[in-house]
Design a protein around this motif. Structure first.
Motif, short mmCIF file in Angstrom:
data_model
loop_
_atom_site.label_atom_id
_atom_site.label_comp_id
_atom_site.label_asym_id
_atom_site.label_seq_id
_atom_site.Cartn_x
_atom_site.Cartn_y
_atom_site.Cartn_z
N GLU A 1 0.83 -1.20 0.00
CA GLU A 1 0.00 0.00 0.00
C GLU A 1 0.87 1.25 0.00
N LEU A 2 0.69 2.09 -1.03
CA LEU A 2 1.47 3.33 -1.14
C LEU A 2 0.60 4.58 -1.13
N GLY A 3 -0.72 4.40 -1.08
CA GLY A 3 -1.61 5.55 -1.08
C GLY A 3 -1.65 6.24 -2.43
N GLU A 4 -2.13 7.47 -2.44
CA GLU A 4 -2.29 8.20 -3.70
C GLU A 4 -0.95 8.77 -4.16
N LEU A 5 -0.53 8.36 -5.35
CA LEU A 5 0.70 8.87 -5.95
C LEU A 5 0.34 9.64 -7.22
#
Length: 342
Positions: free
Chosen positions: A216-220
Motif C-alpha cells: 500500500e502506497l496511497g495516492e501517488l
C-alpha cells in the motif's frame, strides 16, 4: 561433511557452487544464476537461467525486459528445490521487495548467503529471518562502528516537521527507485501522512509493481510541472508537498522547477556530514536499506555460525570484530557490487 570451500567459493564471476553448478548474484552472464534481490549490482540480465523469488523475477523483467534470461524459475520463501543434490531455499532478507537470503545445503553442511539485508522496520517487505547455519555470509556496507543508524520513524518525523514548517516550499526527497522510494512512501503513510505524494516518472513502473504485490502506497501523482505542450500542475501547486525522486534528479534542472525546493536525501551515508554537504543536501535523512554496525553484529551473534564470511563493504573491521568474538572469519573480497541502494 563437505568442506565450506568445496560447496561455495569466490570466483571472478561471483560466488560459485561446484556441486550445484550455479552462481549466487554473478557479476557476469552465466548459465545458472541464483539472485538474492533486484538491485542492478546483484541482478543482471543475460543469464541462461535465473532462480529467484517471484517478486525479484518481476522486478528484473520490469527493469530489463521480459527476455532478461533464457529461463526463469520462481521460488517462494521457505520452499526448496534440489539441483544436482544441492538443496536451495530462500528466507526473507528484509532489504527490498522480494529480497532473499540463499540457503544452500549439501552433505550435512548449511551455508547462508544474505545478499543485502537490514533488521529495521520496512512495510514493503517481510522482515529478516534468522536461519541457523554452519557458515554465514554477511554483507558489510556499513561495517564500521561509527555507523549507527537512528530510529527510522524519527527521520521520517524530521521530514514531516520540515514540511509543516515550510508550507511555501516543495520537499524533494532523493531515494533510489527500487526499495528506498517505496519504503519512504509507505513509512510516510504509516505515520499518518495521507496527502498525495508526487513521484518522478522514473519511479512509476516500480511503484506500480509494488502495488501489484499488495504494498500500500496511497495516492501517488506524477511530479510534472505544466509547461508549453505538456500537462501537469502549476509550480506553486507543489508548495508544501513531498516529491520523491532519484538522487540523480536532485542536481538536475528538473529539480529547479519546484518552488524553493528543500533538498532531502534518504541514505545511510547521510551519517557522514561531508557527504551531505558535497551533495548540497539541506535535510539529510539517515535511512538505510542496509544493516548498520549494531544490526550486523547482533545478527551474527543470533545466527551463531561456526564461520563468518564477509563481503562487499567494510570487510576487515567486521572480520576483526568476529575474530575477537572467537569466531572464524574471512573476507571474500568480491568485486562488482556497489552501494546502489545505500
Amino acid at each position: 561433511m563437505i568442506s565450506p570451500a568445496d560447496l561455495l567459493h569466490p570466483t571472478p564471476a561471483g560466488l560459485y557452487c561446484p556441486p550445484g553448478d550455479f552462481y549466487i548474484d554473478p557479476v557476469r552472464a552465466v548459465d545458472r544464476a541464483v539472485i538474492t534481490h533486484g538491485h542492478a549490482d546483484h541482478a543482471r540480465a543475460g543469464h541462461g537461467s535465473v532462480l529467484a523469488t517471484p517478486e525479484t523475477i518481476a522486478i528484473m523483467a520490469s527493469r530489463y525486459g521480459e527476455d532478461f534470461t533464457g529461463t526463469r524459475q520462481p521460488l517462494k520463501y521457505n520452499d526448496d528445490i534440489s539441483h544436482r543434490g544441492v538443496q536451495i531455499s530462500f528466507a526473507p532478507a528484509g532489504h527490498v521487495l522480494g529480497s532473499a537470503q540463499v540457503v544452500v545445503q549439501h552433505q550435512g553442511l548449511t551455508i547462508v548467503c544474505t545478499g543485502d539485508y537490514k533488521r529495521r522496520e520496512d512495510p514493503t517487505c517481510p522482515p529478516f529471518e534468522i536461519v541457523p547455519c554452519h557458515v554465514f555470509i554477511s554483507e558489510a556496507t556499513f561495517g564500521l562502528p561509527v555507523f549507527q543508524h537512528p530510529h527510522t520513524r524519527d527521520e521520517i518525523a524530521k521530514l514531516l516537521v520540515s514540511v509543516e514548517r515550510n508550507p511555501d516550499r516543495a520537499h524533494l526527497v532523493g531515494a533510489y527507485s527500487l526499495g528506498k522510494a517505496q519504503r519512504i512512501i509507505a513509512l510516510l503513510r504509516l505515520m499518518g501522512y495521507d496527502a498525495p505524494i508526487y513521484i518522478h516518472g522514473a519511479m512509476q513502473k516500480l511503484c506500480d509493481l509494488y502495488k501489484e504485490f499488495g504494498v500500500e502506497l496511497g495516492e501517488l501523482k506524477p511530479a510534472t510541472i505544466r509547461e508549453k505542450g505538456r500537462a501537469g500542475g502549476d509550480k506553486q501547486d507543489f508548495a508544501g508537498k513531498i516529491v520523491v525522486c532519484p538522487p540523480s534528479a536532485m542536481n538536475d534542472k528538473w529539480s529547479q522547477r519546484f518552488p524553493s525546493p528543500v533538498a532531502c536525501f534518504a541514505s545511510g551515508w547521510m551519517r557522514v556530514r561531508q557527504r551531505a554537504k558535497q551533495r548540497g543536501v539541506e535535510l539529510p535523512l539517515i535511512i538505510s536499506d542496509h544493516a548498520d554496525w549494531e544490526e550486523l553484529t547482533t545478527t551474527i551473534r543470533e545466527v551463531n555460525p561456526e564461520e563468518l564470511w564477509v563481503t562487499h563493504g567494510r570487510e576487515e573491521a567486521l572480520v576483526r570484530w568476529a575474530e575477537l568474538e572467537g569466531l572464524r572469519a574471512k573476507p571474500l573480497s568480491l568485486v562488482g557490487y556497489e552501494d546502489e541502494n545505500e
